[in-house]
Scaffold this motif. Structure first.
Motif, mmCIF file in Angstrom:
data_model
loop_
_atom_site.group_PDB
_atom_site.id
_atom_site.type_symbol
_atom_site.label_atom_id
_atom_site.label_comp_id
_atom_site.label_asym_id
_atom_site.label_seq_id
_atom_site.Cartn_x
_atom_site.Cartn_y
_atom_site.Cartn_z
ATOM 1 N N SER A 98 0.824 -1.206 0.000
ATOM 2 C CA SER A 98 0.000 0.000 0.000
ATOM 3 C C SER A 98 0.862 1.261 0.000
ATOM 4 N N ILE A 99 1.958 1.245 0.752
ATOM 5 C CA ILE A 99 2.848 2.412 0.776
ATOM 6 C C ILE A 99 3.470 2.630 -0.605
ATOM 7 N N LEU A 116 0.855 4.058 -2.854
ATOM 8 C CA LEU A 116 0.533 5.434 -2.484
ATOM 9 C C LEU A 116 1.613 6.402 -2.947
ATOM 10 N N TRP A 150 1.172 6.950 -6.615
ATOM 11 C CA TRP A 150 -0.043 7.722 -6.870
ATOM 12 C C TRP A 150 0.135 9.192 -6.504
ATOM 13 N N ALA A 151 0.888 9.459 -5.434
ATOM 14 C CA ALA A 151 1.029 10.831 -4.943
ATOM 15 C C ALA A 151 2.065 11.637 -5.721
ATOM 16 N N PRO A 204 -2.483 2.492 -8.927
ATOM 17 C CA PRO A 204 -2.815 2.630 -7.494
ATOM 18 C C PRO A 204 -4.275 2.976 -7.228
ATOM 19 N N PHE A 205 -4.859 3.885 -7.997
ATOM 20 C CA PHE A 205 -6.268 4.240 -7.768
ATOM 21 C C PHE A 205 -7.173 3.028 -7.972
ATOM 22 N N PHE A 235 -6.542 0.466 -4.992
ATOM 23 C CA PHE A 235 -7.113 0.868 -3.709
ATOM 24 C C PHE A 235 -8.643 0.782 -3.726
#
Length: 328
Positions: free
Chosen positions: A138-139, A142, A145-146, A205-206, A209
């Protein structure tokens, strides 16, 4: 000694007992229209007004500009003249527009397919991972994605750089073929390969998640029952899991189509690094080029309106399909 039950005499009234309570099984009255206007509509009104101002007004200006002759003279203060559908006719008669639109549709189709398959696959894998590994994945998602699109594209451009890029070095070491000096961005096919890697890497990622959140809502006892009936993993996903998450997957699919059709930053940044603009334009960069280099903002507005119409068709199909499913 026997006791005789005393019966009430005829005409005698019994003592009043508690009134029977009405059950909730009866038909409910539909809410009044005034209650909706005072309740949810009043709460949604401020956000609706802000969205209408920030989104609706630019769309109205864009639509008006698409019917005007708006070139360099108008930019420097000349009054625009209405030409009505002339901009649309010129755009639709231009072979370059159809080439760019076909290229954009193909590029979006490949990216959407790869993003959805990888995103749903990673989400399904995350449901099977232990908690520490799931947090680590997940990290990583993220962080991808960020990252801002221009920063991510610049870093990927360094990886595929002609002389000192990591991609050419790794291919040379693995295959033994001297790949140093190969230009990934000069050839249109390899240019869009690099662009696909970047867009997919940022879109997965979107999807992962969102799909993972939907998968966590699937009842475990239903999956366990299907497993006891002899269904394998693919059969459980196709017949049990997917019907539960189908609405979420459809929403994500529509959003990915819209985002990949209007991609701009990644393509424009790669073009500035070394791509051939005339052979690598998609609909977003083509609108920018017509408006700036060509100086014809009226035609650019017409192309943008056509793109909005395509997006409305895609979104409208989802809306009608959702309404029809709820009615059934």
């Amino acid at each position: 000694m026997t006791q005789t039950a005393t019966r009430p005499r005829r005409g005698a009234t019994s003592a009043p007992g508690p009134a029977p309570q009405k059950t909730g099984s009866g038909p409910r009255r539909p809410p009044k229209r005034g209650s909706f206007l005072r309740g949810p509509a009043a709460l949604l009104a401020p956000a609706g007004i802000i969205v209408a101002i920030l989104t609706g007004w630019p769309l109205v200006k864009l639509l008006v500009m698409s019917f005007q002759e708006y070139g360099r003279a108008q930019i420097f203060g000349a009054a625009p003249e209405f030409v009505w559908f002339d901009n649309y006719l010129r755009v639709l008669a231009d072979p370059a527009f159809w080439g760019v639109l076909t290229r954009s549709l193909a590029f979006a189709g490949v990216n959407v397919a790869l993003t959805m398959v990888l995103g749903v696959g990673i989400a399904a894998m995350m449901t099977k991972l232990a908690k520490p590994m799931r947090i680590l994945v997940s990290i990583g998602l993220l962080l991808a994605w960020a990252m801002p699109p221009i920063s991510a594209t610049t870093i990927w451009g360094w990886i595929f750089e002609t002389r000192s890029g990591l991609a050419n070095y790794v291919i040379t070491q693995l295959t033994g073929v001297d790949f140093i000096g190969h230009s990934w961005l000069f050839d249109p096919f390899s240019f869009f390969f690099v662009a696909t890697v970047i867009v997919t890497w940022m879109g997965v990622p979107f999807v992962a998640f969102t799909t993972f959140a939907a998968l966590m809502q699937v009842p475990g006892e239903v999956l366990e029952a299907a497993s006891l009936d002899g269904a394998n993993g693919w059969q459980r996903f196709r017949a049990v899991t997917f019907p539960f998450i189908r609405s979420v997957v459809v929403v994500v699919l529509v959003l990915q189509i819209i985002w990949d059709m209007r991609v701009f930053t990644q393509i424009y940044t790669l073009q500035t690094i070394g791509g051939l603009r005339s052979e690598t334009n998609v609909i977003g960069t083509y609108i920018y080029e017509v408006a700036t280099a060509g100086g014809d903002q009226g035609a650019a507005g017409a192309i943008a309106v056509i793109l909005v119409a395509i997006m409305l068709v895609v979104s409208g199909y989802y809306v009608f399909a959702t309404v029809r499913e709820e009615e059934l």
